[in-house]
Write a protein that holds these residues in place. Structure first.
Motif, PDB file in Angstrom:
ATOM      1  N   ILE A 269       0.870  -1.177   0.000  1.00  0.00           N
ATOM      2  CA  ILE A 269       0.000   0.000   0.000  1.00  0.00           C
ATOM      3  C   ILE A 269       0.903   1.222   0.000  1.00  0.00           C
ATOM      4  N   GLY A 270       0.724   2.092  -0.986  1.00  0.00           N
ATOM      5  CA  GLY A 270       1.616   3.233  -1.116  1.00  0.00           C
ATOM      6  C   GLY A 270       0.892   4.481  -1.561  1.00  0.00           C
ATOM      7  N   SER A 271       1.697   5.452  -1.965  1.00  0.00           N
ATOM      8  CA  SER A 271       1.171   6.755  -2.372  1.00  0.00           C
ATOM      9  C   SER A 271       1.029   6.828  -3.892  1.00  0.00           C
ATOM     10  N   PRO A 272       0.148   7.666  -4.380  1.00  0.00           N
ATOM     11  CA  PRO A 272      -0.094   7.741  -5.824  1.00  0.00           C
ATOM     12  C   PRO A 272       1.143   8.092  -6.640  1.00  0.00           C
ATOM     13  N   ASP A 273       2.102   8.832  -6.056  1.00  0.00           N
ATOM     14  CA  ASP A 273       3.291   9.228  -6.810  1.00  0.00           C
ATOM     15  C   ASP A 273       4.412   8.186  -6.758  1.00  0.00           C
ATOM     16  N   LEU A 274       4.190   7.049  -6.095  1.00  0.00           N
ATOM     17  CA  LEU A 274       5.150   5.951  -5.966  1.00  0.00           C
ATOM     18  C   LEU A 274       6.357   6.276  -5.100  1.00  0.00           C
ATOM     19  N   ALA A 275       6.425   7.482  -4.554  1.00  0.00           N
ATOM     20  CA  ALA A 275       7.580   7.857  -3.736  1.00  0.00           C
ATOM     21  C   ALA A 275       7.434   7.319  -2.318  1.00  0.00           C
ATOM     22  N   ARG A 276       8.570   7.169  -1.653  1.00  0.00           N
ATOM     23  CA  ARG A 276       8.571   6.688  -0.273  1.00  0.00           C
ATOM     24  C   ARG A 276       8.502   7.863   0.696  1.00  0.00           C
ATOM     25  N   ARG A 277       7.829   7.641   1.819  1.00  0.00           N
ATOM     26  CA  ARG A 277       7.750   8.624   2.898  1.00  0.00           C
ATOM     27  C   ARG A 277       8.502   8.106   4.115  1.00  0.00           C
ATOM     28  N   ALA A 278       8.925   9.015   4.971  1.00  0.00           N
ATOM     29  CA  ALA A 278       9.653   8.629   6.185  1.00  0.00           C
ATOM     30  C   ALA A 278       8.686   8.400   7.329  1.00  0.00           C
ATOM     31  N   THR A 279       7.667   7.612   7.062  1.00  0.00           N
ATOM     32  CA  THR A 279       6.658   7.291   8.069  1.00  0.00           C
ATOM     33  C   THR A 279       6.355   5.796   8.003  1.00  0.00           C
ATOM     34  N   ALA A 280       5.744   5.285   9.067  1.00  0.00           N
ATOM     35  CA  ALA A 280       5.436   3.861   9.136  1.00  0.00           C
ATOM     36  C   ALA A 280       4.405   3.496   8.068  1.00  0.00           C
ATOM     37  N   SER A 281       4.544   2.304   7.527  1.00  0.00           N
ATOM     38  CA  SER A 281       3.586   1.822   6.540  1.00  0.00           C
ATOM     39  C   SER A 281       3.391   0.323   6.726  1.00  0.00           C
ATOM     40  N   PRO A 282       2.276  -0.210   6.295  1.00  0.00           N
ATOM     41  CA  PRO A 282       2.055  -1.658   6.433  1.00  0.00           C
ATOM     42  C   PRO A 282       3.118  -2.444   5.679  1.00  0.00           C
ATOM     43  N   ALA A 283       3.536  -3.553   6.248  1.00  0.00           N
ATOM     44  CA  ALA A 283       4.519  -4.400   5.569  1.00  0.00           C
ATOM     45  C   ALA A 283       3.912  -4.958   4.291  1.00  0.00           C
ATOM     46  N   PRO A 284       4.682  -5.044   3.203  1.00  0.00           N
ATOM     47  CA  PRO A 284       4.148  -5.638   1.978  1.00  0.00           C
ATOM     48  C   PRO A 284       3.902  -7.130   2.152  1.00  0.00           C
ATOM     49  N   GLU A 285       3.112  -7.682   1.269  1.00  0.00           N
ATOM     50  CA  GLU A 285       2.768  -9.103   1.326  1.00  0.00           C
ATOM     51  C   GLU A 285       3.249  -9.823   0.065  1.00  0.00           C
ATOM     52  N   PRO A 286       3.954 -10.955   0.209  1.00  0.00           N
ATOM     53  CA  PRO A 286       4.357 -11.731  -0.969  1.00  0.00           C
ATOM     54  C   PRO A 286       3.144 -12.317  -1.680  1.00  0.00           C
ATOM     55  N   LEU A 287       3.109 -12.148  -3.001  1.00  0.00           N
ATOM     56  CA  LEU A 287       1.979 -12.627  -3.786  1.00  0.00           C
ATOM     57  C   LEU A 287       2.339 -13.814  -4.675  1.00  0.00           C
ATOM     58  N   ALA A 288       3.579 -13.853  -5.173  1.00  0.00           N
ATOM     59  CA  ALA A 288       3.971 -14.939  -6.073  1.00  0.00           C
ATOM     60  C   ALA A 288       5.483 -15.069  -6.088  1.00  0.00           C
ATOM     61  N   LEU A 289       5.948 -16.306  -6.321  1.00  0.00           N
ATOM     62  CA  LEU A 289       7.382 -16.617  -6.350  1.00  0.00           C
ATOM     63  C   LEU A 289       7.704 -17.390  -7.622  1.00  0.00           C
ATOM     64  N   LEU A 290       8.795 -17.006  -8.275  1.00  0.00           N
ATOM     65  CA  LEU A 290       9.296 -17.708  -9.454  1.00  0.00           C
ATOM     66  C   LEU A 290      10.685 -18.255  -9.146  1.00  0.00           C
ATOM     67  N   VAL A 291      10.870 -19.557  -9.309  1.00  0.00           N
ATOM     68  CA  VAL A 291      12.192 -20.175  -9.223  1.00  0.00           C
ATOM     69  C   VAL A 291      12.508 -20.711 -10.613  1.00  0.00           C
ATOM     70  N   GLY A 292      13.531 -20.148 -11.252  1.00  0.00           N
ATOM     71  CA  GLY A 292      13.850 -20.509 -12.619  1.00  0.00           C
ATOM     72  C   GLY A 292      14.527 -21.857 -12.747  1.00  0.00           C
ATOM     73  N   PRO A 293      14.764 -22.289 -13.984  1.00  0.00           N
ATOM     74  CA  PRO A 293      15.373 -23.603 -14.223  1.00  0.00           C
ATOM     75  C   PRO A 293      16.695 -23.833 -13.495  1.00  0.00           C
TER      76      PRO A 293
END
Length: 361
Positions: free
Chosen positions: A257-281
Motif C-alpha cells: 500500500i503506497g502513495s499515488p506518486d510511488l515515492a517513499r515517505r519517512a513514516t510507518a507503513s504496512p509491511a508488503p505481502e508476498p503474492l507470487a514466487l518464481l524459481v527458474g530452471p
C-alpha cells in the motif's frame, strides 16, 4: 565533524560514512547525488542522506541508497533525528550505522507514526535473469514484459539519472551497458500510463554470463477499485511473462500500500505481502527437485521450456498469509543456499525481501 572527501554535496564525514543534507521536498537520483553515492561506496563508506520530516524519496534513489547500504535519516523540526526505515530515534545521524537487532517500540520517534496518505495498491516485482553472452543479448526484456502486463504498454522514458528525458529504447540500453563492461550498469525507467510505473535495471557481468536484475514498482488500483480483486492474478501473470525472457533465476512479487506518486515517505507503513514466487530452471536444477512433483506438492505451476522448466508458486494476498506460505515453501530449500546456488550477490538477494520488516533489515 571533519570533511575528508572532496565533493560539493558532502556536508560531513566520519569513520565509514559520508553525509549530505538536502533541503528539498523531493529527494531524487540527481547527477550530484548519484556521483556522491558512487564515490562514497567506492571508498568503502556508506552514504547518509539527511532530509526534513516531510520529504519524500523516489524509488530509484531509494534503491541506489539500499544497494550501497546507505541510510535515509530525518531531521525533525524540534526533536532530533530518526531513521526513515525503522523510525528509531538517533542521537546523531551516524548512529544509524550501529542499529541492529529487533526494533524497540519505545525508541520509535512519534513523527514516524504520523498518518500519511497511502491509498493505492502497488505491485513490487523483482526478477533476476541470466543471459548467455555466446548469443546475441538484448536487455530490458523483463521490464518490457512486466510493463505490458501491468500497464498494457512498454515504459515511456529511461536513463541513468532523474529526471528521465530519453524515450524508452532497449537497443540503446543494451549498447550503453555493453560499453560500460566490465563495470556494472544501473538504469532507471518510468511509464506515464494511467498506471504509473517506476523501475530499475541492474546489469552485471558474472562467470555465467550477464545478469540482469529488474525491479518494478507499479500503481495498480485504489483499495476499492475492481482491479484490486485481481492483484494476486496480476502478480502471477507478471512473473509468467518475465519467465519467457532469457534464463530466469528467481523472481518475487510483493503487494503493498503506497502513495499515488510511488515515492517513499519517512513514516510507518504496512509491511508488503508476498503474492507470487518464481524459481527458474537453474534453481530447480541446482536444488535437485523435480519441477512437476514440487508444483504438485506446493500448489504451483511449471513455466518456460518443458525440457528446462521453472516453477511459479502463488503465495498470499494483500490481506496477508504470504510470508507464512513463503517460509513454508522456501524453508525446506534453505533460502540462503538457494541464493548461493543461483550465484546471486548479497545486494541482489536483499532486494527480494527488502520490505519484510525492520527487524530483518
Amino acid at each position: 565533524m571533519t570533511l575528508t572527501i572532496d565533493h560539493p554535496l558532502a556536508d560531513a564525514t566520519g569513520e565509514g560514512w559520508v553525509l549530505t543534507e538536502i533541503h528539498s521536498e523531493v529527494l531524487s537520483l540527481s547527477q550530484g547525488l548519484s556521483d556522491l553515492i558512487g564515490r562514497t561506496a567506492a571508498e568503502g563508506r556508506r552514504p547518509l542522506i539527511v532530509s526534513g520530516e516531510h520529504a519524500r524519496m523516489t524509488e530509484p534513489l531509494a534503491e541506489a541508497l539500499s544497494s550501497t547500504q546507505g541510510h535515509w535519516i530525518v531531521r525533525t523540526h524540534a526533536d532530533g533525528f530518526y531513521d526513515a526505515r525503522s523510525g528509531t530515534r538517533l542521537d546523531a545521524p551516524a548512529a544509524v550505522l550501529s542499529l541492529g537487532g529487533r526494533l524497540d517500540p519505545a525508541r520509535v520517534h512519534p513523527a514516524f507514526l504520523r498518518a500519511t496518505i497511502r491509498s493505492r495498491l502497488q505491485l513490487v516485482v523483482t526478477v533476476s535473469t541470466r543471459h548467455r553472452v555466446s548469443r546475441p543479448v538484448r536487455l530490458g526484456g523483463v521490464l518490457d514484459a512486466v510493463s505490458e502486463v501491468v500497464t498494457q504498454a512498454p515504459p515511456t522514458h529511461w536513463g541513468a539519472l532523474e529526471p528521465l528525458l530519453a524515450e524508452w529504447d532497449r537497443d540503446d540500453l543494451t549498447e550503453r551497458s555493453r560499453r560500460r563492461m566490465p563495470n556494472d550498469s544501473r538504469w532507471v525507467a518510468v511509464s506515464a500510463s494511467p498506471r504509473p510505473l517506476a523501475a530499475t535495471v541492474h546489469v552485471s557481468r558474472t562467470g555465467q554470463g550477464l545478469e540482469e536484475t529488474t525491479r518494478v514498482v507499479a500503481d495498480v488500483a485504489g483499495a476499492d477499485d475492481a482491479a484490486s480483486t485481481d492483484l494476486a492474478g496480476l502478480a502471477r501473470r507478471s512473473l509468467a511473462a518475465a519467465a519467457t525472457v532469457g534464463m530466469p533465476l528467481i523472481g518475487v512479487v510483493l503487494g503493498s500500500i503506497g502513495s499515488p506518486d510511488l515515492a517513499r515517505r519517512a513514516t510507518a507503513s504496512p509491511a508488503p505481502e508476498p503474492l507470487a514466487l518464481l524459481v527458474g530452471p537453474p534453481g530447480v536444477r541446482a536444488l535437485g527437485v523435480d519441477a512437476a512433483a514440487w508444483t504438485a506438492q506446493v500448489g504451483g505451476t511449471t513455466v518456460g521450456s518443458p525440457r528446462l522448466p521453472g516453477v511459479l508458486i502463488p503465495l498470499g494476498s494483500i490481506d496477508g498469509g504470504g510470508w507464512q506460505r513463503l517460509d513454508e515453501v522456501v524453508a525446506p530449500l534453505e533460502r540462503e543456499r538457494l541464493w548461493r546456488l543461483l550465484g546471486l550477490s548479497p545486494a541482489v538477494a536483499r532486494l527480494f525481501f527488502e520490505g519484510r520488516g525492520t527487524e530483518d533489515a
